[in-house]
Design a protein around this motif. Structure first.
Motif, PDB file in Angstrom:
ATOM      1  N   SER A 122      56.580  15.553  18.341  1.00  0.00           N
ATOM      2  CA  SER A 122      55.439  14.834  18.080  1.00  0.00           C
ATOM      3  C   SER A 122      55.181  14.077  19.052  1.00  0.00           C
ATOM      4  O   SER A 122      54.530  14.516  20.162  1.00  0.00           O
ATOM      5  N   HIS A 149      56.145  20.261  15.997  1.00  0.00           N
ATOM      6  CA  HIS A 149      55.118  19.164  15.177  1.00  0.00           C
ATOM      7  C   HIS A 149      54.612  18.151  15.956  1.00  0.00           C
ATOM      8  O   HIS A 149      54.586  17.127  15.943  1.00  0.00           O
ATOM      9  N   MET A 200      58.194  11.119   7.128  1.00  0.00           N
ATOM     10  CA  MET A 200      58.752  12.281   8.295  1.00  0.00           C
ATOM     11  C   MET A 200      59.348  13.471   7.572  1.00  0.00           C
ATOM     12  O   MET A 200      59.625  14.366   8.240  1.00  0.00           O
ATOM     13  N   TYR A 226      55.448  24.289  13.483  1.00  0.00           N
ATOM     14  CA  TYR A 226      54.886  23.677  12.502  1.00  0.00           C
ATOM     15  C   TYR A 226      55.712  23.459  11.287  1.00  0.00           C
ATOM     16  O   TYR A 226      56.245  24.400  10.947  1.00  0.00           O
ATOM     17  N   ASP A 260      54.243  18.903   6.853  1.00  0.00           N
ATOM     18  CA  ASP A 260      54.121  17.968   7.473  1.00  0.00           C
ATOM     19  C   ASP A 260      52.835  17.106   7.003  1.00  0.00           C
ATOM     20  O   ASP A 260      51.872  17.373   6.950  1.00  0.00           O
ATOM     21  N   HIS A 310      57.863  16.591   9.008  1.00  0.00           N
ATOM     22  CA  HIS A 310      57.788  16.440  10.367  1.00  0.00           C
ATOM     23  C   HIS A 310      59.137  16.406  11.314  1.00  0.00           C
ATOM     24  O   HIS A 310      59.166  15.925  12.480  1.00  0.00           O
TER      25      HIS A 310
END
Length: 267
Positions: free
Chosen positions: A94, A118, A155, A211, A215, A243
Motif C-alpha cells: 500500500s 496491494h 482492510m 493484488y 481489496d 488489503h
C-alpha cells in the motif's frame, strides 16, 4: 528475529531483521506496522536476510520531519547502509508501495527487483484526495486511534471476516500506535505524491505485483493494467484477500514471494 534501530534527525527508527543471504526489505502500509510481515519474516529468513521497519511515527519508530514518499525512500537507504548491504529486493505494501516506487526512482542502482503488494503507481485522484481531507478533519476532531478504528474494517476481505473472524478481531485490537500528527502528515504526503507509472515503464529490474480480489482500497480491476508496464513482471491475485493478503493468506503470499526471489537468479 532481532529488533535494531537507526537514528534519523535524532529520531529512532526501529526495524526487524532476521536471516542471512540476499536482502529483502518489506515496507508496511498506512494503518499497519512491521508486525503484518511476521509470517513472511519467519518463512523467508531461512534463505534471505529479511528487514522490516516500522515506518516513522508508527509503533516503535519516532516521527521524523520528512515522511514524504521520497523521505521514506531515504530512510530505507539509511537502513541498508547501516546493514552494509549492496543491493536489495524491496516489497512495499500500500503506502509502502508508494515509497518503494520513490526508491526505485531515486536509487535504481540499489535495486535487484521490487514489488507492489496491494499498491498502485498512480497518484491520488480528486475523489481520493477528498476522502483523505475528510480523514484529516476526522483525526483532528476525534483523534488518531478513532480514525484507525474507522478505517481498519476496509482492510479485510469479506472472506476473512467470515472465515477468520479471530484474525480480523485481533488486528482491530492491536492497531499500531500513531499520533494525530503522524496520521495527518502521512495523509498529506500521500495526497502530494506524483504519478510514478513512468518508473514502472522505465525500470530495468523485475517487478512483482500482488493484488487482493476483495481489496476495497486498491481495486484490482482498475490497477492490474499497470502490470503490463515493466519489461519483466510477475502478477498474482489473492482470491480470498482484501488489503492485507500477507496475513489473510500468509502461506500463499509466502510462496509467491519465495518464487519471485528464486526466479531472480534466472533473469
Amino acid at each position: 528475529m532481532e529488533r535494531k534501530s537507526i537514528s534519523i534527525d535524532s529520531k529512532i527508527i526501529s526495524y526487524y531483521t532476521a536471516g542471512d543471504g540476499k536482502a529483502l526489505v518489506l515496507l508496511h502500509g498506512f494503518g499497519a506496522d512491521s508486525t503484518i510481515w511476521e509470517e513472511q519474516i519467519s518463512y523467508l529468513s531461512k534463505d534471505y536476510q529479511v528487514i522490516a521497519p516500522d515506518l516513522p511515527g508508527i509503533s516503535n519508530s519516532e516521527l521524523i520531519s520528512d515522511v514524504s514518499m521520497e523521505g521514506l525512500a531515504s530512510m530505507v537507504k539509511t537502513i541498508i547502509e547501516e546493514e552494509e548491504i549492496e543491493n536489495i529486493v524491496l516489497i512495499g505494501h500500500s503506502m509502502g508501495g508508494y515509497a518503494t516506487l520513490a526508491f526505485a526512482e531515486k536509487y535504481p542502482e540499489l535495486l535487484q527487483a521490487f514489488g507492489l503488494f496491494h499498491s498502485t503507481a498512480t497518484a491520488d485522484n480528486e475523489e481520493k484526495i477528498a476522502g483523505r481531507r475528510k480523514g484529516i478533519e476526522f483525526t483532528r476532531k476525534h483523534g488518531a486511534k478513532a480514525f484507525l478504528e474507522s478505517t481498519a474494517p476496509k482492510m479485510f476481505g469479506a472472506a476473512t471476516k467470515q472465515e477468520q473472524p479471530q484474525l480480523y478481531e485481533s488486528f482491530i485490537k492491536n492497531l499500531p500506535e500513531m499520533s494525530n500528527e503522524s496520521v495527518i502528515n502521512y495523509y498529506e504526503a500521500m495526497m502530494q505524491r506524483p504519478d510514478r507509472t513512468e518508473v514502472l515503464k522505465n525500470t530495468k529490474v523485475p517487478v512483482l505485483f500482488i493484488y487482493g480480489e476483495q481489496d476495497e482500497i486498491i481495486d484490482v480491476h482498475k490497477t492490474i493494467g499497470q502490470a503490463s508496464l515493466p519489461s519483466t513482471a510477475s502478477v498474482h491475485i489473492l482470491k480470498k484477500s482484501g488489503h492485507l493478503g500477507m496475513i489473510e493468506e500468509p502461506q500463499e503470499s509466502n510462496k509467491i514471494l519465495e518464487a519471485f526471489l528464486s526466479d531472480l537468479n534466472i533473469y
